[in-house]
Design an enzyme around this catalytic site. Sequence first.
Site, PDB file in Angstrom:
ATOM      1  CB  CYS A 129      -0.825  -0.034   1.276  1.00  0.00           C
ATOM      2  SG  CYS A 129       0.075   0.249   2.765  1.00  0.00           S
ATOM      3  CB  CYS A 140      35.428  16.841  22.390  1.00  0.00           C
ATOM      4  SG  CYS A 140      33.617  17.015  22.829  1.00  0.00           S
ATOM      5  NE  ARG A 141      38.001  17.572  16.260  1.00  0.00           N
ATOM      6  CZ  ARG A 141      37.711  17.233  14.964  1.00  0.00           C
ATOM      7  NH1 ARG A 141      38.537  17.816  13.949  1.00  0.00           N
ATOM      8  NH2 ARG A 141      36.875  16.038  14.850  1.00  0.00           N
ATOM      9  CG  ASN A 142      43.410  20.067  18.668  1.00  0.00           C
ATOM     10  OD1 ASN A 142      44.193  19.241  18.964  1.00  0.00           O
ATOM     11  ND2 ASN A 142      42.876  20.143  17.376  1.00  0.00           N
ATOM     12  N   GLY A 143      41.591  21.269  23.075  1.00  0.00           N
ATOM     13  CA  GLY A 143      41.140  22.144  24.139  1.00  0.00           C
ATOM     14  C   GLY A 143      39.721  23.042  23.794  1.00  0.00           C
ATOM     15  NE  ARG A 144      37.643  25.920  18.847  1.00  0.00           N
ATOM     16  CZ  ARG A 144      37.328  26.223  17.596  1.00  0.00           C
ATOM     17  NH1 ARG A 144      38.199  26.191  16.758  1.00  0.00           N
ATOM     18  NH2 ARG A 144      36.359  26.871  17.523  1.00  0.00           N
TER      19      ARG A 144
END
Length: 278
Positions: free
Chosen positions: A113, A252-256
């Site tokens: 259908c 979430c990487r390199n302090g950010r």
Amino acid sequence: MEYHSHAVVTERNVVLLELGQASDLTDYVANEVRVALVYNGISHTVMLASPENLEEFAIGFTLSERIVSHVNEIKGVDLEFTPEGVLIQVEITQRCFMELKQQRRNMAGRTGCGLCGVAQLEEAVKPVIRVDSDARFNIDHLQFALEQVKENQHHFRLTGATHAAMGLDQDGQIIAAFEDIGRHIALDKLIGGFSMRQAQRPVAVLLTSRASFEMVQKAASANIQILFAMSAVTSLALELAEKSNITLIGFCRNGRATLYTHGYRLLGQQCVSLAKAI
């Protein structure tokens, strides 16, 4: 080279082509095997996975896909390695099995259908589960967790082909880590690991991958309240995290880090004003 279905990594002799030069060297390849999940004797699904921690995967998948609502409803898990892959026989309670059969019957009957596609799309989106609100994590400890990632990615260091899902305690220490070629399977393994052992539950989970809708949905099913992703966040993941009361943080990487939803769980000086705003 002889291949064993239970080996996670295979050594291969390869030729490196670099700057116009060819040289022989040994490389490491991540193995992926077919894994069939069978519930109470009835085949349910076949997936591709790394052949390691498959009992944890079976338990985590069964929980995160809401086939059961509690680990005690899983009565047994047996693994059988074959030349074609791995058979995982999962025994669940009769009530859960009857519900699973009914769900499969409903899906199989939706053919012929014009509304079938709509019905199946609705079935793919499970009811929203709102997680608890008691977890707190000091964002200042995130960098400490990120510094531990490489030492918890043994297979990635060799092959560059696996994702990891890692459980963090309140100090940012990685207390459990699981790898797989599939990011969602790595998360299932983590969920299965702390569920089957009744071990310390992580305060937060860190993914080396992006946070997609499926990852957030699995997190909600396991009452994971804080989800960190080293890569991007998708729009549907953000929507579901908002509805599920999950604190979702990407890049979430390199302090950010980028906070998307429910920042009230995050502590620490660098996020106070942002957490209040979200």
